[in-house]
Structures are given as structure tokens and as C-alpha cells.
Design an enzyme around this catalytic site. Structure first.
Site, PDB file in Angstrom:
ATOM      1  N   ASP A 184      46.435  95.975  10.136  1.00  0.00           N
ATOM      2  CA  ASP A 184      45.642  96.861   9.284  1.00  0.00           C
ATOM      3  C   ASP A 184      45.426  96.278   7.885  1.00  0.00           C
ATOM      4  O   ASP A 184      46.178  95.420   7.422  1.00  0.00           O
ATOM      5  CB  ASP A 184      46.358  98.210   9.111  1.00  0.00           C
ATOM      6  CG  ASP A 184      46.320  99.065  10.360  1.00  0.00           C
ATOM      7  OD1 ASP A 184      45.867  98.568  11.405  1.00  0.00           O
ATOM      8  OD2 ASP A 184      46.769 100.222  10.289  1.00  0.00           O
ATOM      9  N   ASP A 185      44.384  96.806   7.220  1.00  0.00           N
ATOM     10  CA  ASP A 185      44.150  96.700   5.772  1.00  0.00           C
ATOM     11  C   ASP A 185      43.461  95.432   5.315  1.00  0.00           C
ATOM     12  O   ASP A 185      43.070  95.327   4.153  1.00  0.00           O
ATOM     13  CB  ASP A 185      45.441  96.860   4.972  1.00  0.00           C
ATOM     14  CG  ASP A 185      46.076  98.219   5.149  1.00  0.00           C
ATOM     15  OD1 ASP A 185      45.400  99.128   5.670  1.00  0.00           O
ATOM     16  OD2 ASP A 185      47.259  98.388   4.784  1.00  0.00           O
ATOM     17  N   HIS A 188      38.812 100.768   9.614  1.00  0.00           N
ATOM     18  CA  HIS A 188      39.968 101.400   8.955  1.00  0.00           C
ATOM     19  C   HIS A 188      39.538 102.115   7.673  1.00  0.00           C
ATOM     20  O   HIS A 188      40.339 102.239   6.740  1.00  0.00           O
ATOM     21  CB  HIS A 188      41.029 100.336   8.663  1.00  0.00           C
ATOM     22  CG  HIS A 188      42.399 100.869   8.366  1.00  0.00           C
ATOM     23  ND1 HIS A 188      42.984 101.895   9.087  1.00  0.00           N
ATOM     24  CD2 HIS A 188      43.317 100.507   7.431  1.00  0.00           C
ATOM     25  CE1 HIS A 188      44.199 102.133   8.606  1.00  0.00           C
ATOM     26  NE2 HIS A 188      44.422 101.324   7.586  1.00  0.00           N
ATOM     27  N   HIS A 223      40.217 103.211   2.113  1.00  0.00           N
ATOM     28  CA  HIS A 223      41.564 103.621   2.502  1.00  0.00           C
ATOM     29  C   HIS A 223      41.985 104.987   1.950  1.00  0.00           C
ATOM     30  O   HIS A 223      43.111 105.154   1.487  1.00  0.00           O
ATOM     31  CB  HIS A 223      42.579 102.558   2.062  1.00  0.00           C
ATOM     32  CG  HIS A 223      43.815 102.521   2.916  1.00  0.00           C
ATOM     33  ND1 HIS A 223      44.861 103.424   2.764  1.00  0.00           N
ATOM     34  CD2 HIS A 223      44.191 101.697   3.921  1.00  0.00           C
ATOM     35  CE1 HIS A 223      45.810 103.145   3.622  1.00  0.00           C
ATOM     36  NE2 HIS A 223      45.425 102.096   4.352  1.00  0.00           N
ATOM     37  N   HIS A 245      50.488  94.583   9.374  1.00  0.00           N
ATOM     38  CA  HIS A 245      49.484  94.486   8.307  1.00  0.00           C
ATOM     39  C   HIS A 245      49.279  93.027   7.931  1.00  0.00           C
ATOM     40  O   HIS A 245      50.257  92.309   7.688  1.00  0.00           O
ATOM     41  CB  HIS A 245      49.925  95.285   7.072  1.00  0.00           C
ATOM     42  CG  HIS A 245      50.141  96.735   7.359  1.00  0.00           C
ATOM     43  ND1 HIS A 245      51.323  97.205   7.907  1.00  0.00           N
ATOM     44  CD2 HIS A 245      49.329  97.812   7.193  1.00  0.00           C
ATOM     45  CE1 HIS A 245      51.225  98.516   8.073  1.00  0.00           C
ATOM     46  NE2 HIS A 245      50.029  98.907   7.653  1.00  0.00           N
TER      47      HIS A 245
END
Length: 478
Positions: free
Chosen positions: A302-303, A353, A357, A444
Site C-alpha cells: 500500500d501507499d 488506494h 489517503h 507497504h
């Protein structure tokens, strides 16, 4: 504070930053989109001209976020070579806001609020840099929407505030013009404006968001409560070019000129910074792994993407003939389209995603759609294909979020909590000891220690007979 540096090549923040010259107070004015995903900004014939940060050599974005929904925050700001003083000012403001928010979290006073600080470029041309940070939330008294612009004068080698765009001898006339244009707006009255403009030292602090429009006008935005009633939201005044130009400082005139007619590049006197190479590995063909017959695991990250860490991760995966799924943040996708293309070219899957955020469960259906649709569009622009999957930030999902998108949600079955334990060995040992067949593992690719753990994870699990597949492949062949 944990920081992750991202080197962009294209950033579309600012393309939706618009406001009318005569708009009344409204919380839906320019800048909200970057942090709050608020559709319905006031349109204008002359928005701020979009900036392509790929022309900024050596640009880095300092980005960080929590993974804890009970103390949810995400921050980002740019660090431009040669403009260290501007980056230092942004860093100080971000860290001050974040420290206050985390203190509220520790005291249990957040009350479900979150902190989101995003950025957009206003101008990056010649010897002029302009950046806006948009802050949403933070909990506590006075939390809400706040914006501030940061300017750098490459000619003088100095950081400038928004008010430095106006010559000191012209500020009385400038303030009088602002007050005249605010008079009569919904939520304002003579007494409110009198109080707001009475103390020039306080007012100078409120005049911290200015940007030039594409036709040379100056757009001034006041945060909620600065010059009118808080419920009325932000107030925007746009002074036309012919009005504001005589009042500009020498730096202001250069900033105006570069905003209207950008030069081909930005030169702040910094030495060139090498850009990390993008991996070139290409998958040999479709994955024919049958997860009904062999043990499979789906590693998800993620991210990102992050220029350095994601590039290293792609090399590790290629060396081990492994595939993974990347749940990417939209503002990083437009910053690193080449990396996203490299992810797909190597046989990996790219998912959505959100754009900046936020906790999607705290947004309206329209805001959720904006966050996800904008990210899907960025992914499609980078790769040619829109994503089919999304992972909500913090794993937060409800019926509003589900109804706002046609994308298929993906959570996880094994959380490494790699953000909490910055230890590559510990992360690798945790995954190897806990993983089960058909697990979806959460990691991540913005944490260097998480990426550093991947070679050992791949080696140890391969020895145990595991195959590494994408989430969609796992779903299709279980």
C-alpha cells in the site's frame, strides 16, 4: 516522524484549483479537493495554471501517513532542490500540526477526526516556486480547513510569504480593495470586516493563501472564520491583472509573469539530482499458476509508489519470479507514472488506494467517488488500463463507500504491521512464521525496512513451496 521521500514526474494537483472573482463564502472553493475531495468547486474562466512537476529536476515529495484508523493522518509536502528554505517552512508547519494532532490522539481527544495535509504546485518556472498546502481536520478547537501558500524567490535565494507578493508601499491599497470586494458577501457584515482588518499584524497571518490565475489576476483565499462567519466557509477574492499589477513587488511581478507564461524549466541554482532508474523487467507471459493445486500467497503493498523503495521492490520480485498487487495512492501515481507502468509491465497488479489517503467512511458518496475515480483515471493514464480493485485507507469501509464505486474491495488476511515495527528482520520473520495458504498479506512499499524484508520473505516462502500471485489471480484460481 517517519518520512518517505517521493520523486515526482507529474502532479495534477492544482488542475482543479478554481475560484470566481465574485464568489460568496463557500467551503467548496478551490483547494478543498486536494485534502477533502469536495466536488463542486466554483468554476472560473481563469483557474490557476496546472504545473507539470516532471520538469523539476531532483524534486522529492516528503510523504507520511498513519495506518491506525483511531488516529488517522496523512501528510505530504514537496522538497525542491535549491528551495531548501521553502521546504523547511513547510516541514515546520506540517510537523507542528502533526505533533498537536498526535498529542490529541494520545489524550483520546480526537473524537473520530483525522488530519490530512496535501500539496499542490502553483508555479514552478524560471526562478519562481509556489506551493499550497491544504490541511483538513486535526481535531480539537478550530479544526477544519486551512490553506497556506509558500513561495521561493530563486533570484534572491530567499523564502517568501504570500504577502511578499505585494509591495510594502501598496499594501494599504491592496487591503482596501480586498475589503471592498468582501463587503456584502453572505456571512459578512461591516462590524466583522472592521474587526478583521483592524489589526494588520493579525490580518497578515490570514493573508497566507495567494495564487496567480492563468490570466495574471491574483486570487486571495481566506480560511473559514477569517473575515466572516465560520459556517460560510472560505472567502475568495480575485483581483484582475490590471488592478493588482501596480501593487506587486518585484518578486510578485516575476511570479505573475511565470504563472501566466511559464518558462520551459525551473532553475533555482541547485545542482542536478540524479533520478533513480525505473526497473525494466517485463513479464514473460500470463501467470499460469493454479492455486487449487499449489500453495499461493498474495503479497500486497500500500501507499506507493515511492521512487527508491518501489523500484527496489520491483527488482526483488523480478529476481524471484514473483508477482504482487500494489494499492497505489493517486497523488503518487501521477507523481510516478513510469513506476506504475513498470509494475504492470512486470506482471504485477495495480489497485486503487484513494487519491490523498483519507478515511473514506467520513466522506460523502460524492467525495468517495471523487477520491476513487480520480485515482483510477491516474492509473489508466499511466498504464492504459483502469484498476478493478481498491483498498480503502485504514481498511475503513461502509455501505456509503461500497455504493460509491464499482471497484471490488480488497482487505487482507495477514497484517504485518510493518509500519509499527521498522525492522526488516522482524517483518520477514513475522510473515514467514504466520502466513497460510491463500493469505492476502498487507505490507507497504513506502517503508524502507518493509521493502528490505521482501527478499527473505520470498526466499523462505519459496522454500516452503509457496507461489506469489496477484490478488485477482488468487481469487480466480482458488
Amino acid at each position: 516522524m517517519r518520512t518517505h521521500r517521493l520523486i515526482p514526474s507529474l502532479l495534477l494537483l492544482g488542475s482543479l484549483s478554481m475560484a470566481t472573482a465574485c464568489s460568496s463564502g463557500s467551503s467548496g472553493t478551490a483547494g478543498d479537493e486536494t485534502a477533502a475531495a469536495r466536488p463542486g468547486s466554483s468554476a472560473t474562466a481563469s483557474p490557476v495554471r496546472p504545473v507539470d512537476p516532471s520538469k523539476i529536476k531532483g524534486l522529492e515529495i516528503v510523504s507520511d501517513n498513519s495506518e491506525n484508523a483511531s488516529c488517522a493522518w496523512a501528510t505530504s509536502y514537496p522538497d525542491v532542490p535549491g528551495a531548501t528554505a521553502a521546504a523547511d517552512a513547510m516541514k515546520k508547519d506540517v510537523e507542528t500540526r502533526l505533533a498537536a494532532f498526535r498529542e490529541l490522539c494520545a489524550d483520546g481527544d480526537v473524537g473520530g477526526a483525522e488530519l490530512n495535509i496535501s500539496h499542490e504546485f502553483l508555479v514552478a518556472s524560471g526562478d519562481v516556486l509556489g506551493v499550497r498546502l491544504t490541511t483538513l481536520g486535526g481535531g480539537g478547537a478550530g479544526s477544519g480547513l486551512a490553506r497556506r501558500t509558500y513561495w521561493y524567490d530563486g533570484g534572491a535565494g530567499a523564502y517568501r510569504t504570500a504577502l511578499d507578493l505585494i509591495d510594502t508601499g501598496s499594501r494599504d491599497a491592496f487591503l482596501a480593495a480586498l475589503r471592498t470586494r468582501l463587503k456584502g458577501r453572505d456571512g459578512t457584515d461591516e462590524q466583522t470586516l472592521e474587526q478583521a482588518f483592524a489589526d494588520r499584524s493579525v490580518l497578515a497571518g490570514e493573508l497566507d493563501d495567494m495564487a496567480f490565475t492563468a490570466d495574471g489576476g491574483l486570487r486571495v483565499t481566506f480560511d473559514p472564520g477569517a473575515v466572516g462567519a465560520v459556517p460560510a466557509g472560505s472567502y475568495v477574492v480575485t483581483l484582475p491583472k490590471e488592478t493588482v499589477t501596480p501593487w506587486l513587488s518585484a518578486f510578485g511581478r516575476r511570479a505573475q509573469r511565470q504563472s501566466v507564461s511559464p518558462a520551459g524549466s525551473l532553475d533555482l541554482g541547485a545542482t542536478a539530482t540524479p533520478t533513480p532508474a525505473v526497473p525494466t523487467h517485463t513479464a514473460s507471459g500470463d501467470d499460469d499458476t493454479d492455486c487449487k493445486k499449489v500453495k499461493c500467497v498474495a503479497l500486497t503493498f500500500d501507499d506507493g509508489p515511492s521512487a527508491t523503495y518501489t523500484a527496489n521492490l520491483l527488482r526483488y520480485l523480478a529476481q524471484n519470479h514473483a508477482r504482487a498487487t500494489f494499492f497505489t495512492v493517486g497523488q503518487n501515481v501521477v507523481a510516478h507514472p513510469a513506476l506504475v507502468r513498470a509494475e504492470v509491465r512486470a506482471g504485477n497488479e495495480v489497485g486503487n488506494h484513494s487519491y490523498s489517503h483519507p478515511d473514506l467512511t467520513k466522506l460523502s458518496s460524492e467525495q468517495v467517488a471523487y477520491q476513487l475515480n480520480r485515482t483510477s483515471a491516474a492509473i489508466k493514464a499511466a498504464t492504459g488500463t483502469a484498476p478493478a480493485l481498491y483498498r480503502p485507507p485504514y481498511g475503513a469501509i461502509n455501505s456509503t463507500v461500497r455504493r460509491a464505486t464499482h471497484l471490488s474491495p480488497v482487505l487482507w488476511t495477514l497484517d504485518t504491521e510493518d509500519w509499527k515495527y521498522p525492522d526488516a528482520t522482524k517483518v520477514a520473520q513475522f510473515v514467514v512464521s504466520k502466513v497460510k495458504r491463500n493469505d492476502v498479506v498487507l505490507m507497504h512499499d513506502i517503508h524502507p525496512t518493509s521493502v528490505a524484508a521482501v527478499p527473505e520473505i520470498l526466499r523462505a516462502l519459496t522454500a516452503k513451496g509457496y507461489h506469489f500471485v496477484t490478488v485477482s489471480h488468487l481469487r480466480a484460481t482458488m
